[in-house]
Design a protein around this motif. Structure first.
Motif, PDB file in Angstrom:
ATOM      1  N   ALA A  85       0.262  -0.390   0.362  1.00 32.95           N
ATOM      2  CA  ALA A  85      -0.186   0.633   1.306  1.00 32.95           C
ATOM      3  C   ALA A  85       0.682   1.891   1.263  1.00 32.95           C
ATOM      4  O   ALA A  85       0.227   2.969   1.668  1.00 32.95           O
ATOM      5  CB  ALA A  85      -0.194   0.060   2.725  1.00 32.95           C
ATOM      6  N   ASN A  86       1.921   1.742   0.780  1.00 33.82           N
ATOM      7  CA  ASN A  86       2.855   2.879   0.717  1.00 33.82           C
ATOM      8  C   ASN A  86       3.285   3.117  -0.724  1.00 33.82           C
ATOM      9  O   ASN A  86       4.473   3.172  -1.031  1.00 33.82           O
ATOM     10  CB  ASN A  86       4.066   2.592   1.603  1.00 33.82           C
ATOM     11  CG  ASN A  86       3.718   2.494   3.064  1.00 33.82           C
ATOM     12  OD1 ASN A  86       3.602   3.490   3.758  1.00 33.82           O
ATOM     13  ND2 ASN A  86       3.534   1.270   3.541  1.00 33.82           N
ATOM     14  N   ARG A  87       2.309   3.288  -1.591  1.00 29.68           N
ATOM     15  CA  ARG A  87       2.578   3.396  -3.021  1.00 29.68           C
ATOM     16  C   ARG A  87       3.590   4.490  -3.352  1.00 29.68           C
ATOM     17  O   ARG A  87       4.515   4.243  -4.145  1.00 29.68           O
ATOM     18  CB  ARG A  87       1.261   3.635  -3.765  1.00 29.68           C
ATOM     19  CG  ARG A  87       1.398   3.812  -5.268  1.00 29.68           C
ATOM     20  CD  ARG A  87       0.022   3.994  -5.901  1.00 29.68           C
ATOM     21  NE  ARG A  87       0.127   4.290  -7.314  1.00 29.68           N
ATOM     22  CZ  ARG A  87       0.306   5.504  -7.825  1.00 29.68           C
ATOM     23  NH1 ARG A  87       0.403   6.547  -7.003  1.00 29.68           N
ATOM     24  NH2 ARG A  87       0.378   5.685  -9.116  1.00 29.68           N
ATOM     25  N   PRO A  88       3.514   5.692  -2.800  1.00 31.84           N
ATOM     26  CA  PRO A  88       4.506   6.721  -3.173  1.00 31.84           C
ATOM     27  C   PRO A  88       5.945   6.308  -2.873  1.00 31.84           C
ATOM     28  O   PRO A  88       6.867   6.733  -3.575  1.00 31.84           O
ATOM     29  CB  PRO A  88       4.079   7.933  -2.338  1.00 31.84           C
ATOM     30  CG  PRO A  88       2.632   7.721  -2.058  1.00 31.84           C
ATOM     31  CD  PRO A  88       2.482   6.236  -1.889  1.00 31.84           C
ATOM     32  N   ALA A  89       6.140   5.485  -1.837  1.00 30.90           N
ATOM     33  CA  ALA A  89       7.485   5.074  -1.471  1.00 30.90           C
ATOM     34  C   ALA A  89       7.969   3.855  -2.239  1.00 30.90           C
ATOM     35  O   ALA A  89       9.156   3.538  -2.208  1.00 30.90           O
ATOM     36  CB  ALA A  89       7.547   4.774   0.031  1.00 30.90           C
ATOM     37  N   SER A  90       7.063   3.182  -2.946  1.00 29.30           N
ATOM     38  CA  SER A  90       7.445   1.935  -3.622  1.00 29.30           C
ATOM     39  C   SER A  90       7.452   2.027  -5.141  1.00 29.30           C
ATOM     40  O   SER A  90       8.174   1.273  -5.799  1.00 29.30           O
ATOM     41  CB  SER A  90       6.521   0.790  -3.181  1.00 29.30           C
ATOM     42  OG  SER A  90       5.179   1.005  -3.567  1.00 29.30           O
ATOM     43  N   VAL A  91       6.686   2.929  -5.720  1.00 34.05           N
ATOM     44  CA  VAL A  91       6.632   3.025  -7.186  1.00 34.05           C
ATOM     45  C   VAL A  91       7.975   3.502  -7.729  1.00 34.05           C
ATOM     46  O   VAL A  91       8.617   4.406  -7.177  1.00 34.05           O
ATOM     47  CB  VAL A  91       5.496   3.968  -7.622  1.00 34.05           C
ATOM     48  CG1 VAL A  91       5.652   4.381  -9.091  1.00 34.05           C
ATOM     49  CG2 VAL A  91       4.147   3.295  -7.422  1.00 34.05           C
ATOM     50  N   GLY A  92       8.402   2.840  -8.794  1.00 35.97           N
ATOM     51  CA  GLY A  92       9.664   3.197  -9.426  1.00 35.97           C
ATOM     52  C   GLY A  92      10.875   2.623  -8.732  1.00 35.97           C
ATOM     53  O   GLY A  92      12.006   3.010  -9.052  1.00 35.97           O
ATOM     54  N   GLU A  93      10.663   1.682  -7.816  1.00 35.72           N
ATOM     55  CA  GLU A  93      11.753   1.164  -6.998  1.00 35.72           C
ATOM     56  C   GLU A  93      11.846  -0.365  -7.096  1.00 35.72           C
ATOM     57  O   GLU A  93      10.870  -1.042  -7.402  1.00 35.72           O
ATOM     58  CB  GLU A  93      11.545   1.543  -5.527  1.00 35.72           C
ATOM     59  CG  GLU A  93      11.469   3.035  -5.266  1.00 35.72           C
ATOM     60  CD  GLU A  93      12.796   3.752  -5.467  1.00 35.72           C
ATOM     61  OE1 GLU A  93      13.854   3.082  -5.449  1.00 35.72           O
ATOM     62  OE2 GLU A  93      12.782   4.984  -5.635  1.00 35.72           O
ATOM     63  N   THR A  94      13.046  -0.874  -6.793  1.00 30.07           N
ATOM     64  CA  THR A  94      13.254  -2.306  -6.616  1.00 30.07           C
ATOM     65  C   THR A  94      13.572  -2.568  -5.150  1.00 30.07           C
ATOM     66  O   THR A  94      14.158  -1.716  -4.462  1.00 30.07           O
ATOM     67  CB  THR A  94      14.435  -2.822  -7.461  1.00 30.07           C
ATOM     68  OG1 THR A  94      15.618  -2.095  -7.095  1.00 30.07           O
ATOM     69  CG2 THR A  94      14.170  -2.660  -8.937  1.00 30.07           C
ATOM     70  N   PHE A  95      13.190  -3.771  -4.694  1.00 25.68           N
ATOM     71  CA  PHE A  95      13.416  -4.127  -3.303  1.00 25.68           C
ATOM     72  C   PHE A  95      13.842  -5.588  -3.211  1.00 25.68           C
ATOM     73  O   PHE A  95      13.194  -6.469  -3.796  1.00 25.68           O
ATOM     74  CB  PHE A  95      12.140  -3.944  -2.474  1.00 25.68           C
ATOM     75  CG  PHE A  95      11.650  -2.534  -2.383  1.00 25.68           C
ATOM     76  CD1 PHE A  95      12.073  -1.690  -1.360  1.00 25.68           C
ATOM     77  CD2 PHE A  95      10.752  -2.034  -3.323  1.00 25.68           C
ATOM     78  CE1 PHE A  95      11.615  -0.387  -1.278  1.00 25.68           C
ATOM     79  CE2 PHE A  95      10.275  -0.736  -3.240  1.00 25.68           C
ATOM     80  CZ  PHE A  95      10.710   0.102  -2.218  1.00 25.68           C
ATOM     81  N   ASN A  96      14.907  -5.848  -2.456  1.00 21.32           N
ATOM     82  CA  ASN A  96      15.244  -7.214  -2.088  1.00 21.32           C
ATOM     83  C   ASN A  96      14.327  -7.637  -0.953  1.00 21.32           C
ATOM     84  O   ASN A  96      14.186  -6.905   0.042  1.00 21.32           O
ATOM     85  CB  ASN A  96      16.692  -7.316  -1.619  1.00 21.32           C
ATOM     86  CG  ASN A  96      17.689  -6.900  -2.687  1.00 21.32           C
ATOM     87  OD1 ASN A  96      17.443  -7.065  -3.879  1.00 21.32           O
ATOM     88  ND2 ASN A  96      18.829  -6.363  -2.257  1.00 21.32           N
ATOM     89  N   VAL A  97      13.703  -8.796  -1.092  1.00 20.82           N
ATOM     90  CA  VAL A  97      12.771  -9.284  -0.074  1.00 20.82           C
ATOM     91  C   VAL A  97      13.279 -10.634   0.418  1.00 20.82           C
ATOM     92  O   VAL A  97      13.077 -11.665  -0.234  1.00 20.82           O
ATOM     93  CB  VAL A  97      11.337  -9.385  -0.619  1.00 20.82           C
ATOM     94  CG1 VAL A  97      10.377  -9.824   0.478  1.00 20.82           C
ATOM     95  CG2 VAL A  97      10.895  -8.045  -1.204  1.00 20.82           C
ATOM     96  N   VAL A  98      13.941 -10.601   1.539  1.00 19.29           N
ATOM     97  CA  VAL A  98      14.629 -11.779   2.077  1.00 19.29           C
ATOM     98  C   VAL A  98      14.506 -11.776   3.601  1.00 19.29           C
ATOM     99  O   VAL A  98      14.057 -10.801   4.196  1.00 19.29           O
ATOM    100  CB  VAL A  98      16.126 -11.771   1.689  1.00 19.29           C
ATOM    101  CG1 VAL A  98      16.310 -12.023   0.199  1.00 19.29           C
ATOM    102  CG2 VAL A  98      16.790 -10.451   2.101  1.00 19.29           C
ATOM    103  N   ALA A  99      14.913 -12.889   4.218  1.00 23.67           N
ATOM    104  CA  ALA A  99      15.071 -12.900   5.665  1.00 23.67           C
ATOM    105  C   ALA A  99      16.220 -11.966   6.042  1.00 23.67           C
ATOM    106  O   ALA A  99      17.012 -11.546   5.190  1.00 23.67           O
ATOM    107  CB  ALA A  99      15.340 -14.317   6.151  1.00 23.67           C
ATOM    108  N   GLU A 100      16.318 -11.673   7.318  1.00 20.82           N
ATOM    109  CA  GLU A 100      17.304 -10.671   7.725  1.00 20.82           C
ATOM    110  C   GLU A 100      18.734 -11.104   7.430  1.00 20.82           C
ATOM    111  O   GLU A 100      19.578 -10.279   7.082  1.00 20.82           O
ATOM    112  CB  GLU A 100      17.148 -10.351   9.215  1.00 20.82           C
ATOM    113  CG  GLU A 100      17.955  -9.160   9.648  1.00 20.82           C
ATOM    114  CD  GLU A 100      17.457  -8.553  10.939  1.00 20.82           C
ATOM    115  OE1 GLU A 100      17.929  -7.448  11.280  1.00 20.82           O
ATOM    116  OE2 GLU A 100      16.602  -9.167  11.608  1.00 20.82           O
TER     117      GLU A 100
END
Length: 321
Positions: free
Chosen positions: A215-230
């Protein structure tokens, strides 16, 4: 809405992601070997186009990438890519044809870290074949995104957990008997001082992240993200919390790893070493800041939901709490 291919969508993440995509009105295609039942039955699966194939065999024959391109996706979510040549072939076939390509990586692109929590600005330093291969994939994808504009996003889940499969337990392995022993109030043994860490994430929260990235493609393309619990858990805190969840006081003995592993199977000891040698503790602030990611589950809540399901299935023996 978009036509979205999910490669490997019959597994843990897909159990939550695919229904969420369907409910949002997307045209969804699930590409899988078709050999496993659904972890989470949902009426949305009736609306999903199923493509059954063996990725390894198709890649070996050189047909996989062209078959994916032939499905004419707008968006591809690749949950099961484990080597760089396969990813490169797929990207070359999809170049100029897709709006977004999301690759499921791993927090194991990080080995030993000098400071925690680890954010995405830290250089990757993997060890072991799995982490090294995944690091090579994400490094190449990000280079392609920045060099050629290929619309790639890399997300790195922690230890995935949810109902229907065993969580990584407080010994750092998949031994579910430890939960039965805790429920009975028996003493358990943890390696070292129990201060090594694990970082879980519920599969539903990974699905939430993917939905936000799309839904937020401009903010996510070209990026890496850690996806974990807090927050991550150390082994001792994890075990103590689970004892109390079962309604009993903790009984824990600590042993040097080489002594501790004597009481484990070879597989259990190897699993534990792989996890505690890395002791992940990741920051999820980038995903929160850029995409509004907010996990619904803490590490413990996710684990407890999974253990409750194991109790209901008879895999963990526990009396009433």
């Amino acid at each position: 809405m978009s036509r979205i291919i999910v490669i490997g969508g019959s597994g843990h993440i897909g159990a939550y992601l695919i229904p969420a995509l369907v409910e949002q009105g997307h045209d969804v295609v699930n590409v899988s070997r078709g050999q496993s039942g659904k972890y989470r039955p949902h009426t949305a699966w009736q609306s999903v186009e199923q493509v059954t194939l063996d990725r390894t065999a198709e890649e070996r024959s050189g047909r996989f990438a062209s078959r994916m391109a032939g499905l004419r996706p707008d968006i591809v979510v690749d949950l099961i890519s484990f080597d760089l040549p396969g990813t490169q072939s797929l990207v070359h076939a999809l170049r100029g044809k897709v709006e977004h390509f999301l690759h499921c990586g791993t927090i194991w692109v990080y080995g030993h870290q000098p400071a925690i929590p680890v954010d995405e600005g830290e250089p990757v330093n993997p060890f072991g074949e799995y982490g090294i291969n995944k690091a090579a994939i994400e490094t190449w994808l990000l280079h392609e995104s920045r060099r050629t504009g290929f619309p790639a996003t890399v997300f790195r889940p922690g230890h995935i957990v949810g109902p229907g499969w065993a969580p990584i337990g407080p010994c750092g392995n998949l031994d579910v008997e430890v939960f039965s022993r805790m429920a009975r109030g028996e003493e358990i043994s943890l390696p070292n001082c129990g201060l090594e860490t694990l970082h879980h994430v519920h599969a539903d929260d990974i699905a939430q992240f993917v939905m936000r990235a799309i839904a937020n493609r401009p903010a996510s393309v070209g990026e890496t993200f850690n996806v974990v619990a807090e927050k991550a858990l150390n082994l001792r805190g994890y075990a103590e919390a689970m004892f109390r969840w079962f309604g009993v006081e903790p009984r824990i003995r600590f042993q040097p790893f080489d002594e501790w592993k004597v009481g484990q199977t070879r597989e259990q000891a190897e699993q534990a070493w792989e996890h505690i040698a890395r002791s992940p503790c990741m920051s999820m602030e980038k995903a929160r800041r850029r995409l509004g990611y907010q996990p619904r589950y803490t590490s413990l809540a996710a684990i407890q939901e999974a253990v409750a399901a194991l109790i209901a299935a008879g895999a963990v023996q526990a009396g009433p709490r």
